[in-house]
Design a protein around this motif. Structure first.
Motif, short mmCIF file in Angstrom:
data_model
loop_
_atom_site.label_atom_id
_atom_site.label_comp_id
_atom_site.label_asym_id
_atom_site.label_seq_id
_atom_site.Cartn_x
_atom_site.Cartn_y
_atom_site.Cartn_z
N SER A 1 0.83 -1.20 0.00
CA SER A 1 0.00 0.00 0.00
C SER A 1 0.87 1.25 0.00
O SER A 1 0.51 2.27 -0.58
N GLU B 1 -6.14 1.76 0.01
CA GLU B 1 -7.20 0.75 0.20
C GLU B 1 -6.60 -0.62 0.49
O GLU B 1 -7.23 -1.46 1.11
N VAL C 1 -6.25 -0.87 4.19
CA VAL C 1 -7.57 -1.13 4.79
C VAL C 1 -7.94 -2.60 4.59
O VAL C 1 -8.36 -3.29 5.53
N ASN C 2 -7.75 -3.08 3.36
CA ASN C 2 -8.03 -4.48 3.05
C ASN C 2 -7.26 -5.40 4.01
O ASN C 2 -7.84 -6.31 4.61
N VAL D 1 -8.69 -5.08 7.70
CA VAL D 1 -10.05 -5.61 7.86
C VAL D 1 -10.06 -7.13 7.67
O VAL D 1 -10.64 -7.87 8.47
#
Lengths: 215, 392
Positions: free
Chosen positions: A172, A179, A182-183, A186
């Motif tokens: 990232s 994102e 974040v992926n 999460v």
């Protein structure tokens, strides 16, 4: 513009592939830790004097940062999954040994006396009476071990992209794709929650004899 | 002290199954738990080990199945030294019941009971069949078979404990304070149940308790032990109550041993009178005929003979006897079956001083005055003293 689930090709895995890899790197060490912990715990129960030194050694091991472990291990096992998994197995062991010992010791004295009086030998008594009654404590230990193992796998990023979902964090930054971070976060969290829920389910399945305090 | 020879003559049970021969248990730190103890535990009867805590009674029990190994002395089971037998085989031949039952919380009731048969290599179905049979024997409903121990009350768990101990039909049953953790009402039920089961099965039971009342109630023979693991007295309970060996035993027996001893005298010889008994449907002449100076009260019964209460004859009018106006009759005793203690208790409880005797169906068999009971007690004492002399 790449999508949320488009994984950079340098990782050589799809999103699902990363999940599979992550689970393997997280769960195999816990399994190894459990296999080692069972006999160690039995020895600690059998020979009481052994437990304090074992506890001392495992606590010291737990205090070693994973990075330090990697540095030592890289000379022997290289930049491989194994280098990530060995420290994780050690951490699992550290969590599981006291969990099993306490669980086995929590078996009531009169239950043990009854088993001995009915002619159970020591091994049979351990396997057929003490371990089953310790299952709730063992699973409680496994839950901690599994969740911490799932989160720790990400550190493997530092040794040649062996961090599975953790590798997304580095990517990232390289590719300026927030994102992906974040992926990573999460997905790792959801994995931990799902595996934890599965373990709770497993406990219910294995211990129909327990009073359900949730009711 | 009664030797086993006398025991055979007086009790009609013969033989010694377990011989404890000058056994000592000394721990490495020098504590002596049991000190040169010798006991001949008779076959097919209940032997109770009783004493204050720390008297070595549980240690003694545990030496019989080798959960504790004696430092000195030998224990013979049916003539064979227990130390020369494989330990687990020995243990599987002895049922063991422990305080709080010690059930396997992770196994169903039926599998708990089937434990020893399974250890002995029986098939699963045969072992469960046997377990079901035993649940009936100890008074557990068959619907509990698939439950887990936490779903049962303390009393039910203890019944499971007894059933589990009996599962492989062992000749010996070792019971370590099995009923001390349940409330008094449940305990009485369990004790009565044990006596009934013993009547049917005739096991050799060694029973440990700290409760002298329990010992006196259950024991064919009672061994009173004192702190330091020494035997104070070994005797049948009636003899213990009438002739305690020393001050320690006397103290341990407690204050009212005279009254308690009456439990061992049958009420069968009591002379019952039926004169002061009238039924609610009696005529005026019948009531008048019962009105005698030596019976100031009349016992009124229902037409089918059940006791209702006492009344002065002048308060009774034929045809309009109101049961609610009668004096309570306390609690009746069963003529013949109950002991003199029960009869005396009834007489003391009854406001008229007369005890009501009923037959097995609860119908009045007669009434008896305190004086008559007192005479019967004197007679019984005389008889037992002469019996004891004859034994020597």
């Amino acid at each position: 513009m790449s999508g949320f689930f488009d994984i950079p090709s340098d990782l050589q895995h799809s999103w699902l592939g990363l999940i599979g890899l992550h689970l393997r790197e997280a769960l195999l060490p816990v399994l190894a830790g459990l296999v080692l912990a069972l006999p160690i715990a039995q020895l600690c129960v059998r020979f009481r004097w052994l437990y304090p030194p074992v506890l001392w050694v495992t606590t010291v091991l737990y205090a070693i940062p994973s990075l330090a472990f990697f540095v030592v291990l890289i000379d022997y096992t290289g930049q491989t999954e194994l280098t990530v998994m060995i420290p994780l197995a050690v951490y699992s062991l550290v969590i599981l040994v006291p969990a099993i010992v306490d669980g086995v010791r929590s078996v009531p004295q009169e239950t043990l006396a009854a088993a001995t009086a009915m002619g159970f030998g020591p091994l049979r008594r351990y396997v057929q009476v003490q371990l089953p009654i310790a299952v709730p404590a063992i699973i409680a230990g496994l839950r901690v071990a599994v969740v911490s193992s799932i989160s720790l796998v990400s550190v493997g990023t530092l040794i040649g992209n062996q961090g599975a979902l953790g590798n997304l964090l580095a990517d990232s930054m390289f590719y300026h794709r927030p994102e992906l971070a974040v992926n990573s976060v999460v997905t790792t969290a959801v994995l931990a929650i799902v595996i934890d829920a599965l373990l709770v389910g497993l406990r219910h399945l294995l211990t129909p004899w327990m009073e359900d305090t949730a009711k | 002290m009664v030797s086993s020879g006398d025991f055979c003559q007086t009790r009609r049970v013969c033989g010694v199954l377990i011989r404890i021969d000058s056994v000592t248990k000394r721990y490495p730190d020098g504590t002596v738990a049991v000190d040169r103890l010798s006991l001949d535990i008779p076959d097919r009867s209940i032997t109770v080990l009783v004493g204050p805590s720390g008297c070595g009674k549980t240690t003694t029990l545990r030496m019989i199945n080798r959960m504790v190994e004696p430092s000195e002395g030998t224990i013979l089971l049916d003539g064979r030294d227990i130390m020369r037998q494989p330990v687990n085989t020995l243990r599987r031949s002895m049922g063991y019941v422990i305080q709080n039952a010690g059930l396997f919380q992770h196994r169903t009731i039926i599998d708990n009971i089937a434990t020893v048969p399974r250890l002995l290599g029986w098939g699963k179905e045969k072992a469960r069949e046997r377990a079901r049979e035993l649940m009936g024997r100890v008074g557990l409903d068959a619907s509990l078979a698939k439950r887990y121990p936490y779903q049962l009350s303390g009393g039910q768990q203890q019944r499971v404990g007894v059933a589990r101990a009996l599962a492989a039909d062992p000749p010996v049953l070792l019971m370590d304070e099995p009923f001390s953790a349940v409330d008094p009402v449940v305990r009485k039920g369990l004790q009565d149940e044990l006596l009934r089961i013993q009547e049917e099965l005739g096991k050799t039971i060694v029973f440990v308790t700290h409760d002298i009342d329990e010992a006196v109630k259950l024991g064919t023979m009672v061994a009173v032990m004192r702190t330091g693991g020494r035997l104070a007295q070994f005797a049948p309970p009636a003899e213990l109550l009438s002739e305690p060996a020393d001050e320690f035993v006397e103290d341990f027996l407690g204050a009212d041993r005279g009254i308690r001893r009456l439990s061992f005298f049958p009420s069968a010889g009591l002379e019952l009178v039926t004169a002061p008994v009238v039924a609610t449907d009696s005529t005026a002449e019948q009531i008048a005929a019962r009105d005698t100076p030596d019976a100031p009260y009349l016992l009124v019964t229902s037409p089918d003979g059940k006791p209702l209460g006492w009344s002065e004859p002048r308060n009774l009018t034929a045809g309009e006897i109101d049961p609610a106006q009668l004096l309570s009759y306390g609690r009746p005793f069963v003529a013949g079956t109950d002991s003199l203690r029960a009869a005396l208790d009834c007489a003391v409880l009854s406001p008229t001083g007369w005890a009501v005797a009923v037959d097995a169906d609860g119908r009045v068999a007669g009434v008896v005055s305190q004086q008559t009971i007192a005479e019967a007690i004197r007679g019984a004492h005389k008889e037992s003293t002469s019996e004891a002399k004859a034994l020597r």
